[in-house]
Design an enzyme around this catalytic site. Structure first.
Site, PDB file in Angstrom:
ATOM      1  N   CYS A  59      45.021-100.286  -0.004  1.00 30.09           N
ATOM      2  CA  CYS A  59      46.253-100.016   0.754  1.00 30.09           C
ATOM      3  C   CYS A  59      46.739-101.269   1.482  1.00 30.09           C
ATOM      4  O   CYS A  59      45.956-101.988   2.102  1.00 30.09           O
ATOM      5  CB  CYS A  59      45.987 -98.897   1.752  1.00 30.09           C
ATOM      6  SG  CYS A  59      47.462 -98.417   2.670  1.00 30.09           S
ATOM      7  N   CYS A  63      45.505-100.576   9.137  1.00 27.22           N
ATOM      8  CA  CYS A  63      44.953 -99.625  10.117  1.00 27.22           C
ATOM      9  C   CYS A  63      43.476 -99.966  10.378  1.00 27.22           C
ATOM     10  O   CYS A  63      42.660 -99.924   9.438  1.00 27.22           O
ATOM     11  CB  CYS A  63      45.082 -98.205   9.599  1.00 27.22           C
ATOM     12  SG  CYS A  63      46.724 -97.863   8.925  1.00 27.22           S
ATOM     13  N   CYS A  66      40.421 -97.909   8.985  1.00 23.02           N
ATOM     14  CA  CYS A  66      40.453 -97.310   7.651  1.00 23.02           C
ATOM     15  C   CYS A  66      39.634 -98.047   6.590  1.00 23.02           C
ATOM     16  O   CYS A  66      39.750 -99.267   6.421  1.00 23.02           O
ATOM     17  CB  CYS A  66      41.889 -97.176   7.173  1.00 23.02           C
ATOM     18  SG  CYS A  66      42.005 -96.180   5.673  1.00 23.02           S
ATOM     19  N   CYS A 103      44.522 -80.341   0.568  1.00 26.40           N
ATOM     20  CA  CYS A 103      45.198 -81.495   1.158  1.00 26.40           C
ATOM     21  C   CYS A 103      44.940 -82.726   0.294  1.00 26.40           C
ATOM     22  O   CYS A 103      43.786 -83.116   0.111  1.00 26.40           O
ATOM     23  CB  CYS A 103      44.652 -81.769   2.551  1.00 26.40           C
ATOM     24  SG  CYS A 103      44.729 -80.342   3.619  1.00 26.40           S
ATOM     25  N   CYS A 134      49.108 -79.464   1.019  1.00 23.07           N
ATOM     26  CA  CYS A 134      49.414 -80.484   2.020  1.00 23.07           C
ATOM     27  C   CYS A 134      49.255 -81.830   1.337  1.00 23.07           C
ATOM     28  O   CYS A 134      48.375 -81.997   0.489  1.00 23.07           O
ATOM     29  CB  CYS A 134      48.441 -80.377   3.193  1.00 23.07           C
ATOM     30  SG  CYS A 134      48.713 -81.656   4.437  1.00 23.07           S
ATOM     31  N   CYS A 194      51.974 -81.677   9.830  1.00 23.58           N
ATOM     32  CA  CYS A 194      50.587 -81.824  10.274  1.00 23.58           C
ATOM     33  C   CYS A 194      50.502 -83.207  10.896  1.00 23.58           C
ATOM     34  O   CYS A 194      50.681 -84.207  10.195  1.00 23.58           O
ATOM     35  CB  CYS A 194      49.653 -81.702   9.080  1.00 23.58           C
ATOM     36  SG  CYS A 194      47.931 -82.080   9.462  1.00 23.58           S
ATOM     37  N   ARG A 266      43.031 -78.841  14.410  1.00 24.37           N
ATOM     38  CA  ARG A 266      41.955 -79.061  13.438  1.00 24.37           C
ATOM     39  C   ARG A 266      40.903 -80.024  13.939  1.00 24.37           C
ATOM     40  O   ARG A 266      41.209 -81.161  14.320  1.00 24.37           O
ATOM     41  CB  ARG A 266      42.521 -79.563  12.102  1.00 24.37           C
ATOM     42  CG  ARG A 266      41.396 -79.747  11.074  1.00 24.37           C
ATOM     43  CD  ARG A 266      41.871 -80.023   9.651  1.00 24.37           C
ATOM     44  NE  ARG A 266      42.813 -79.024   9.231  1.00 24.37           N
ATOM     45  CZ  ARG A 266      44.090 -79.288   8.952  1.00 24.37           C
ATOM     46  NH1 ARG A 266      44.551 -80.507   9.029  1.00 24.37           N
ATOM     47  NH2 ARG A 266      44.885 -78.325   8.585  1.00 24.37           N
TER      48      ARG A 266
HETATM   49  N1  SAM Z   1      47.987 -93.543   3.854  1.00 27.12           N
HETATM   50  C1  SAM Z   1      48.463 -92.379   4.458  1.00 27.12           C
HETATM   51  C2  SAM Z   1      48.729 -92.534   5.932  1.00 27.12           C
HETATM   52  O1  SAM Z   1      48.135 -93.371   6.584  1.00 27.12           O
HETATM   53  O2  SAM Z   1      49.518 -91.751   6.454  1.00 27.12           O
HETATM   54  C3  SAM Z   1      47.571 -91.171   4.254  1.00 27.12           C
HETATM   55  C4  SAM Z   1      46.071 -91.254   4.297  1.00 27.12           C
HETATM   56  S1  SAM Z   1      45.342 -91.688   5.851  1.00 27.12           S
HETATM   57  C5  SAM Z   1      43.683 -91.967   5.340  1.00 27.12           C
HETATM   58  C6  SAM Z   1      45.359 -90.176   6.812  1.00 27.12           C
HETATM   59  C7  SAM Z   1      44.782 -90.190   8.193  1.00 27.12           C
HETATM   60  O3  SAM Z   1      43.367 -90.161   8.143  1.00 27.12           O
HETATM   61  C8  SAM Z   1      45.070 -91.376   9.081  1.00 27.12           C
HETATM   62  O4  SAM Z   1      46.324 -91.295   9.674  1.00 27.12           O
HETATM   63  C9  SAM Z   1      43.979 -91.273  10.118  1.00 27.12           C
HETATM   64  O5  SAM Z   1      44.414 -90.512  11.236  1.00 27.12           O
HETATM   65  C10 SAM Z   1      42.856 -90.553   9.392  1.00 27.12           C
HETATM   66  N2  SAM Z   1      41.717 -91.452   9.186  1.00 27.12           N
HETATM   67  C11 SAM Z   1      41.663 -92.474   8.312  1.00 27.12           C
HETATM   68  N3  SAM Z   1      40.488 -93.139   8.394  1.00 27.12           N
HETATM   69  C12 SAM Z   1      39.779 -92.517   9.366  1.00 27.12           C
HETATM   70  C13 SAM Z   1      38.494 -92.754   9.941  1.00 27.12           C
HETATM   71  N4  SAM Z   1      37.719 -93.761   9.545  1.00 27.12           N
HETATM   72  N5  SAM Z   1      38.068 -91.923  10.909  1.00 27.12           N
HETATM   73  C14 SAM Z   1      38.857 -90.911  11.334  1.00 27.12           C
HETATM   74  N6  SAM Z   1      40.075 -90.650  10.831  1.00 27.12           N
HETATM   75  C15 SAM Z   1      40.550 -91.439   9.872  1.00 27.12           C
HETATM   76 FE1  SF4 Z   2      46.493 -97.130   4.275  1.00 27.98          FE
HETATM   77 FE2  SF4 Z   2      44.336 -96.160   5.449  1.00 27.98          FE
HETATM   78 FE3  SF4 Z   2      46.394 -96.901   6.932  1.00 27.98          FE
HETATM   79 FE4  SF4 Z   2      46.607 -94.713   5.376  1.00 27.98          FE
HETATM   80  S1  SF4 Z   2      45.253 -94.981   7.120  1.00 27.98           S
HETATM   81  S2  SF4 Z   2      48.111 -96.358   5.627  1.00 27.98           S
HETATM   82  S3  SF4 Z   2      45.319 -95.325   3.654  1.00 27.98           S
HETATM   83  S4  SF4 Z   2      45.128 -98.264   5.648  1.00 27.98           S
END
Ligand code: SAM
Ligand code: SF4
Ligand code: DTB
Length: 326
Positions: A59, A63, A66, A103, A134, A194, A266
């Site tokens: 990606c 973040c 992530c 989801c 979802c 959500c 949730r």
């Molecule tokens: N890429 C898309 C986005 O960011 O909207 C969708 C997937 S992203 C993995 C969805 C959500 O998962 C993120 O917004 C975050 O809140 C949660 N998430 C991701 N990595 C995480 C982690 N290591 N621990 C807890 N929550 C996490």
């Molecule tokens: Fe990409 Fe992870 Fe951020 Fe979603 S949470 S935008 S998958 S880096």
């Protein structure tokens, strides 16, 4: 908020009011949250969702929490978008495992228009199997949101993740307002929202309260509010972050329940590392939805056997589809 008072939904919470609720003596806070909870829900039912990563890793966003960001070496391999058939097989298994909502998540900044046909097929087919759908695909234009709504997508997940003030400590490749824009696009085409966040990223209690006030002042409230505990990922900037205090986590859930009485709250990522007792407290504070199955997107989740035992010990049962808010 008093236990016996009939509550109208509010969209004008101030930070001060919310902070005062958050800081109540713990027993008062939990009692208030459980009282609000029982006005709108069967307190012994928990909605069950299952997650599938339909496109993993690589990606472009940064973040800090992530595993799927291309900015960090996390060992997660990037994949292409899954075939529709593979996704449907996963959905069949999830349904057998008792999930009422499926989801699907993709590691995208936003979907490419060329992927929209396959994505819409997934939605229509999973819905045809009798489950709620979802998706979480990153930022959406109004047109993309409309296509998903037309395909029958029930919910779109798009988290604000943290407070407006703390946001740029966690993500620099997009802004808090980018998130709000997509949420508006999703709402405008009539999909359910959500939206929640993550605790344990180094934020303060004030950020947790501020994040919830942001959500609670959306009208309508997000129908689903995921509260994640950070799953620490090696290779990310938050890999050795101190954990969020467990009781502050429970207070956050209680505040979400009180500010957004009719929403599903949730208990999302992080259950793998939580004791039965902490999860029990989270349910008592008004959490009424979880992800089941061995895996979240890339990290571990307790799995069916362990969750079966937890439900048994607590006398919980899965919420039937007919009881989830319309
Ligand atoms: N890429 C898309 C986005 O960011 O909207 C969708 C997937 S992203 C993995 C969805 C959500 O998962 C993120 O917004 C975050 O809140 C949660 N998430 C991701 N990595 C995480 C982690 N290591 N621990 C807890 N929550 C996490
Ligand atoms: Fe990409 Fe992870 Fe951020 Fe979603 S949470 S935008 S998958 S880096
Ligand atoms: C949400 O708030 N939590 C889910 C779902 N929305 C998409 C994702 C949790 C991901 C946890 C880290 C991982 O498994 O990679």
């Amino acid at each position: 908020m008093h236990g016996t008072q009939k509550s109208a939904l509010r969209y004008d919470w101030t930070l001060e009011e919310a902070q005062a609720i958050f800081e109540k003596p713990f027993n008062d806070l939990i009692f208030d949250a459980q009282t609000v909870h029982r006005r709108h829900f069967d307190a012994n039912e928990v909605q069950v969702s299952t997650l599938l990563s339909i496109k993993t890793g690589g990606c472009p966003e940064d973040c800090a929490y992530c595993s799927q960001s291309a900015h960090f070496e996390t060992g997660v391999e990037a994949t292409k978008l899954m075939d529709v058939e593979e996704v449907l097989e996963g959905a069949r298994q999830a349904k057998e495992g008792g999930a009422t909502r499926y989801c699907m998540g993709a590691a995208w900044r936003s979907p490419k228009d060329r992927d929209m046909d396959a994505i819409c097929d997934m939605v229509a087919e999973v819905r045809g199997m009798g489950m709620e759908t979802c998706m979480t695909l990153g930022m959406l234009t109004q047109e993309q949101a409309k296509r998903l709504a037309d395909a029958g997508l029930d919910y779109y997940n798009h988290n604000i993740d943290t407070s407006r003030d703390y946001y740029d400590k966690i993500i620099t490749t997009r802004t808090f307002d980018d998130r709000i824009d997509t949420l508006k696009n999703v709402r405008d085409v009539g999909m359910k929202v959500c939206c929640g966040g993550i605790l344990g990223m180094g934020e303060q209690d004030a950020d947790r309260v501020s994040m919830l006030v942001e959500l609670a002042n959306m009208s309508p409230h997000p129908e689903s509010v995921p509260i994640n505990m950070l799953m620490k990922i090696d290779g990310t900037p938050l890999a050795s972050q101190d954990e969020a205090d467990a009781l502050s986590f429970v207070r956050t859930i209680a505040l979400a329940r009180i500010l957004m009485p009719k929403s599903m709250v949730r208990l999302s990522a992080g259950r793998e590392h939580m004791s039965d007792e902490l999860q029990a407290l989270a349910f008592l504070a008004g959490a009424n939805s979880i992800f089941v199955g061995d895996k979240l997107l890339t990290t571990k989740n307790p799995g069916q056997e362990k969750d079966g035992r937890l439900f048994e010990k607590l006398g919980l049962s899965p919420m039937p589809l007919s009881s989830t808010p319309a």
